[in-house]
Scaffold this active site. Structure first.
Site, PDB file in Angstrom:
ATOM      1  N   HIS A 161      68.410  27.837  99.682  1.00  0.00           N
ATOM      2  CA  HIS A 161      69.386  27.235  98.778  1.00  0.00           C
ATOM      3  C   HIS A 161      68.986  27.411  97.308  1.00  0.00           C
ATOM      4  O   HIS A 161      69.852  27.503  96.436  1.00  0.00           O
ATOM      5  CB  HIS A 161      69.580  25.764  99.144  1.00  0.00           C
ATOM      6  CG  HIS A 161      70.299  25.574 100.447  1.00  0.00           C
ATOM      7  ND1 HIS A 161      69.663  25.647 101.665  1.00  0.00           N
ATOM      8  CD2 HIS A 161      71.612  25.350 100.722  1.00  0.00           C
ATOM      9  CE1 HIS A 161      70.541  25.461 102.642  1.00  0.00           C
ATOM     10  NE2 HIS A 161      71.736  25.285 102.095  1.00  0.00           N
ATOM     11  N   GLU A 202      66.675  17.324 103.896  1.00  0.00           N
ATOM     12  CA  GLU A 202      67.638  17.655 104.951  1.00  0.00           C
ATOM     13  C   GLU A 202      66.943  17.357 106.276  1.00  0.00           C
ATOM     14  O   GLU A 202      66.293  18.206 106.862  1.00  0.00           O
ATOM     15  CB  GLU A 202      68.053  19.133 104.892  1.00  0.00           C
ATOM     16  CG  GLU A 202      69.186  19.429 105.847  1.00  0.00           C
ATOM     17  CD  GLU A 202      69.304  20.890 106.236  1.00  0.00           C
ATOM     18  OE1 GLU A 202      70.409  21.424 106.137  1.00  0.00           O
ATOM     19  OE2 GLU A 202      68.291  21.477 106.647  1.00  0.00           O
ATOM     20  N   HIS A 207      77.041  15.227 100.923  1.00  0.00           N
ATOM     21  CA  HIS A 207      78.129  16.093 101.372  1.00  0.00           C
ATOM     22  C   HIS A 207      79.295  15.255 101.898  1.00  0.00           C
ATOM     23  O   HIS A 207      80.464  15.485 101.541  1.00  0.00           O
ATOM     24  CB  HIS A 207      77.640  17.026 102.484  1.00  0.00           C
ATOM     25  CG  HIS A 207      77.108  18.336 102.001  1.00  0.00           C
ATOM     26  ND1 HIS A 207      77.899  19.423 101.754  1.00  0.00           N
ATOM     27  CD2 HIS A 207      75.835  18.740 101.721  1.00  0.00           C
ATOM     28  CE1 HIS A 207      77.163  20.443 101.346  1.00  0.00           C
ATOM     29  NE2 HIS A 207      75.897  20.058 101.317  1.00  0.00           N
ATOM     30  N   HIS A 242      73.760  20.891  95.133  1.00  0.00           N
ATOM     31  CA  HIS A 242      72.479  21.543  95.432  1.00  0.00           C
ATOM     32  C   HIS A 242      71.630  21.731  94.180  1.00  0.00           C
ATOM     33  O   HIS A 242      70.413  21.921  94.284  1.00  0.00           O
ATOM     34  CB  HIS A 242      72.706  22.845  96.187  1.00  0.00           C
ATOM     35  CG  HIS A 242      72.838  22.615  97.651  1.00  0.00           C
ATOM     36  ND1 HIS A 242      71.743  22.513  98.486  1.00  0.00           N
ATOM     37  CD2 HIS A 242      73.925  22.406  98.434  1.00  0.00           C
ATOM     38  CE1 HIS A 242      72.151  22.274  99.721  1.00  0.00           C
ATOM     39  NE2 HIS A 242      73.470  22.194  99.719  1.00  0.00           N
TER      40      HIS A 242
END
Length: 733
Positions: free
Chosen positions: A268, A380, A399, A435
Site C-alpha cells: 500500500h 490490518e 473503510h 491509506h
C-alpha cells in the site's frame, strides 16, 4: 423427487471426475455466477450439473424441470455430472443464510469474513478434489455469490491439488464491479438482440460488438484527471487478488503467511507513491491524508456502477459528508467514530513506547527486524494478530465508516459504497487519503529506527558506473513514452440470464512502449559475485521546480524491478527488458482462451496478484516529466532467500513476488521491504545518499494523448498524432 427428475437423473451421461478435469470445473463454477447450475455452463464443451432437489433454491425449484428439459433438448452433447448430497454442507448453508444473496459481500465486514473463513476452512479440509468440487457446487447455488467466489478462489489458490488451475479474470465473473452500469445495460441489450441465432458465437475468433465505457465525472472535477489510475481494471484486480492471497481470516497457513503485515505496509505504500507521482504528472496538489475522523470528507465520488446481486446502483457520496456512528443490525456492526480515535491512539502509543501490549499485560518490542510486521498485523488485523481486542480493527472500520456514511443506521436499507469492498475501493479518491493516514502510522514507526549506516548500503568490491534506458523504436536514450491503449474484454461470461453472444467492451487504459535497461557494473573482487539488482524510479523536482530534498524524495521511490545477476571479475554489461519486471504481470488471460487451451505469450500464472504491467511507469506529461532512475546492486548471498520452485511452478505468481510474495515460502528478499528508502537519512540529496554500488540516471517520461487500437504491449506501430511530434523526432506511423 418428481418422476421426471428421477428419469432425467437415471438417463444422464455418466461422467467421472477424472473426465471432468479441475480446470474445466473451475471455469464452469465461475461462469455466469448468478445463474443456477441447472443451466449448462461453459462454451467449448458445456457442463450440466445435476443438482439434488434439496439444493435447488425455492425460487428456481418450480421451474427446475423446465430448465432441465431445455438443457436436455438443446445441449444433448453436454457432459453432465451428478452432485452428491453432503449433510455438512447443508448445515453450513443454513448458517450462511443470514447473508442474503442480494447483499454486497465485503471482507471488511466482520460477520461476512467470519462466514468466509468458515467456508474456506471447510473447502480446504475436503479430503480430495472430488469432494472439494462437489461441496463447492452446492455452495455456489445456495449462498451469497460474493461469499462463494471469495471462499472458492481462496481455496483454489491454496489447495495443493489445485496448483495447476488457472482462474479466469475476476472482472469476467463480476463485470458490474469494473464496468459502468449504462455500458453493461447496452451490452445486455446486444446479447438479447443476438440471441442464440449465430452458431459461430462459440468460436474463439467470432466477431464482437464493441462498446465504449463511460466516465464517472466531467473534467470540471479535478480528481477526474486521475480516473485512469483509480478506475483501471488491472489496478483494482491487483488489489482484489492481493486480499484473496492474504485474507483476514481462514486456516493459519492461508492467513498467517511470512511477513504478511510488512507486505501490507509495503504494497500500500507503493500504491500511494505511485498515486502521488501520477498527481504530480497531472499538476495536482500532493495528497492530503485523512487525519480528523470528525471533519467533513471533501471528496465526492459517484461510481456509476450497478450491482446485479442487489439490483441497485452503488451508492454515491456527495462532498462534505461527516462520518457517523454505525449501528447496522443486519450487518452486525456497531461502532462509534470516537473508537477510531481510540484505536489509532493506542497504536501510536505503542510506536512511541517501542512496544505493543499483549493480552496478558506483558509487552513485545517493536524492533528493527520484526516491528513493522507486528505493526502491520495490528493495523490490518487477522485472527493471529497480537491483542486484537485492545487494538481492534482500525483499517477495516475506517473503510466501513466511509462506506456506510450515507446510511449509518441502516434506516434506508442501503448497502456499501465502493470504498467498502476490496475489489472496488481503489476507485474512490478517499481511498488514498485513508491509506495516507495508515501509511503515516507506519512512517512514524520507521522514523524511530536509526538511518542505514554506510556498510548497510554498500556492496564491497562492486561498482555501478552507468545506467541507460532504451525505448523500443526510439533513438534517444533515457526517454520513456506513454500513450492510451484500447483493449477489448469479453463480457459474455458475466451477462447472467442473457443469451450467450459475442459481446465485449472496449476499455482505454494507460500503456507505454517497452524499454530496456543497460547497466554497467565493475566487480573489483578476484572471484565472481552474484548481485541482486534493484531498480527504482522517483520524481526529481517538487511542484515549485526545486530539487526534492532526499527525505521527501525517498518516500516517492517506486520499485520497477528486482533480479539477480552473476558478475564476473572486471567489467560487466547487464541488460534487462521492462517486460521481465518482478513487480508486474500482464493483462489477465480470458476465460475463453483458458477454455480453448490458448497459451498466452505472457502468461500471468495461476493467480492475478501483481501490479498491471501497463501501469509500470507513471503517465508523464507532454513536455517530458523529469525523474530519476536509481539502480542498486546488493549482495545476493546475504539478501536473498532462494526459492524451491521454478518460475513456472504453480507455487509462484509469475515473477511478481515484490508485491505478492511466493506461495508457501518465505518472502524472498531478506532486506526490509522498501529498502533502502524506508528509513530517515542524514543525506540532504540523492547524490549524498549514494554509495559506489549505486548509479542514477535522469530520465523523462513523455505522454502522448492519443489512443492505440492494438492489444499487444509490444507493437511498433502505436498510433500517434502526426501533427504533434515528440521533441526527440519520433517517427509516427
Amino acid at each position: 423427487m418428481s418422476a421426471f427428475w428421477l428419469l432425467f437423473v437415471t438417463t444422464v451421461l455418466k461422467v467421472s471426475w477424472a473426465q471432468l478435469d479441475a480446470q474445466r470445473l473451475t471455469l464452469a463454477l465461475l461462469d455466469r455466477i448468478h445463474e443456477p447450475l441447472l443451466i449448462p455452463k461453459g462454451e467449448r464443451a458445456p457442463i450440466t450439473f445435476i443438482m439434488p432437489p434439496e439444493y435447488i433454491s425455492d425460487n428456481i425449484a418450480p421451474f427446475a424441470s423446465i430448465l432441465v428439459n431445455k438443457s436436455s433438448a438443446s445441449q444433448a452433447g453436454n457432459q453432465k455430472f451428478q452432485i452428491e448430497r453432503n449433510d455438512e454442507v447443508s448445515k453450513l448453508i443454513e448458517e450462511f443464510s443470514s447473508l442474503e444473496r442480494t447483499k454486497r459481500f465485503s471482507t471488511f465486514t466482520p460477520s461476512h469474513m467470519n462466514m468466509a473463513s468458515t467456508m474456506t476452512k471447510f473447502l480446504m479440509d475436503q479430503k480430495d478434489i472430488k469432494s472439494f468440487f462437489n461441496a463447492a457446487a452446492i455452495f455456489r447455488d445456495n449462498v451469497n455469490p460474493g461469499l462463494f467466489v471469495h471462499s472458492f478462489v481462496v481455496s483454489i489458490y491454496h489447495r495443493e491439488d489445485c496448483k495447476s488451475i488457472k482462474l479466469p479474470p475476476l472482472f469476467e465473473i463480476f463485470p458490474e464491479k469494473f464496468i459502468d452500469g449504462p455500458t453493461l445495460m447496452e451490452a445486455k441489450q446486444l446479447a438479447l438482440m443476438l440471441g442464440d441465432s449465430n452458431k459461430q458465437t462459440s468460436q474463439l475468433t467470432s466477431t464482437v460488438f464493441d462498446l465504449e465505457s463511460n466516465p464517472t465525472a466531467s473534467i470540471r472535477e479535478p480528481e477526474q484527471k486521475l480516473a485512469y489510475f483509480r478506475e483501471d481494471i488491472g489496478i483494482n484486480l491487483h488489489h482484489w487478488n492481493w486480499h484473496l492471497i492474504y485474507p483476514f481470516q481462514g486456516p493459519e497457513n492461508v492467513v498467517n503467511k511470512d511477513r504478511r503485515g510488512e507486505l501490507f505496509y509495503y504494497t500500500h505504500e507503493q500504491i500511494l507513491a505511485r498515486y502521488e507521482i501520477e498527481r504530480m504528472c497531472n499538476n495536482l496538489p500532493r495528497l492530503v491524508r485523512l487525519t480528523d475522523f470528525h471533519a467533513p470528507i471533501t471528496e465526492a465520488y459517484f461510481p456509476k456502477l450497478f450491482t446485479q446481486t442487489a439490483s441497485k446502483n452503488w451508492t454515491p457520496r456527495p462532498a462534505g459528508v461527516l462520518l457517523k456512528d454505525l449501528d447496522r443490525e443486519a450487518d452486525q456492526v456497531v461502532m462509534e467514530i470516537n473508537e477510531l480515535d481510540l484505536w489509532r491512539s493506542r497504536i501510536m502509543e505503542a510506536i512511541d513506547k517501542g512496544r505493543v501490549q499483549k493480552p496478558d499485560g506483558s509487552t513485545l518490542a517493536l524492533d528493527e527486524f520484526d516491528g513493522i510486521d507486528v505493526l502491520g498485523k495490528i493495523v490490518e488485523p487477522t485472527e493471529y494478530s497480537i491483542n486484537r481486542p485492545y487494538y481492534n480493527n482500525l483499517h477495516n472500520f475506517v473503510h466501513l465508516a466511509i462506506a456506510w456514511v450515507h446510511d449509518p443506521l441502516e434506516i434506508y436499507l442501503e448497502g456499501l459504497a465502493v470504498i467498502g469492498t476490496v475489489e472496488t475501493a481503489m476507485r474512490d479518491p478517499v481511498f488514498y487519503r485513508l491509506h495516507g493516514m495508515i501509511n503515516h502510522i507506519f512512517q512514524k514507526y520507521k522514523e524511530t529506527l536509526a538511518p542505514y549506516a554506510e556498510n548497510e548500503l554498500k556492496f564491497n568490491g562492486i561498482r555501478l558506473t552507468n545506467a541507460l534506458v532504451s525505448t523500443d523504436y526510439i533513438t534517444s536514450s533515457n526517454t520513456l513514452y506513454t500513450f492510451w491503449q484500447r483493449r477489448t474484454i469479453d463480457l459474455s461470461r458475466g451477462l447472467d440470464f442473457f443469451p450467450r453472444g459475442p459481446v465485449s467492451v472496449k476499455v482505454v487504459h494507460l500503456d507505454h512502449r517497452n524499454f530496456t535497461y543497460q547497466i554497467t557494473a565493475f566487480n573489483d573482487n578476484l572471484l565472481a559475485k552474484k548481485a541482486l539488482i534493484r531498480i527504482f524510479f522517483a520524481p526529481k523536482y517538487d511542484a515549485s521546480g526545486e530539487e526534492l530534498n532526499f527525505n521527501k524524495q525517498r518516500t516517492l521511490f517506486i520499485e520497477l524491478d528486482k533480479f539477480d545477476v552473476q558478475l564476473k571479475p572486471g567489467s560487466n554489461t547487464i541488460t534487462r527488458r521492462s517486460m521481465e519486471s518482478s513487480v508486474t504481470i500482464p493483462f489477465a488471460q480470458s476465460t475463453k482462451s483458458l477454455e480453448y487451451n490458448e497459451t498466452a505469450i505472457n502468461d500471468p500464472g495461476r493467480c492475478g496478484c501483481g501490479w498491471p504491467h501497463h501501469m509500470l511507469i507513471p503517465k508523464g506529461n507532454t513536455e517530458g516529466y523529469p525523474g530519476v532512475l536509481l539502480v542498486i546492486a546488493s549482495n545476493y548471498a546475504t539478501d536473498w532467500t532462494p526459492t524451491k520452485v521454478s518460475k513456472n511452478s504453480g507455487d509462484v505468481c509469475q515473477t511478481a513476488a515484490s508485491y505478492c510474495g511466493i506461495f508457501n515460502q518465505k518472502y524472498p528478499d531478506k532486506k526490509p521491504m522498501g529498502y533502502p528508502f524506508d528509513r530517515l537519512s542524514t543525506a540532504k540529496t540523492l547524490a549524498e545518499f549514494m554509495t559506489p554500488n549505486m548509479v542514477s540516471q535522469s530520465v523523462k517520461i513523455f505522454h502522448k494523448n492519443v489512443v492505440s487500437g492494438r492489444n499487444s504491449l509490444d507493437d511498433a506501430d502505436v498510433i500517434y498524432d502526426e501533427s504533434q511530434k515528440y521533441e526527440e523526432n519520433l517517427t509516427s506511423v
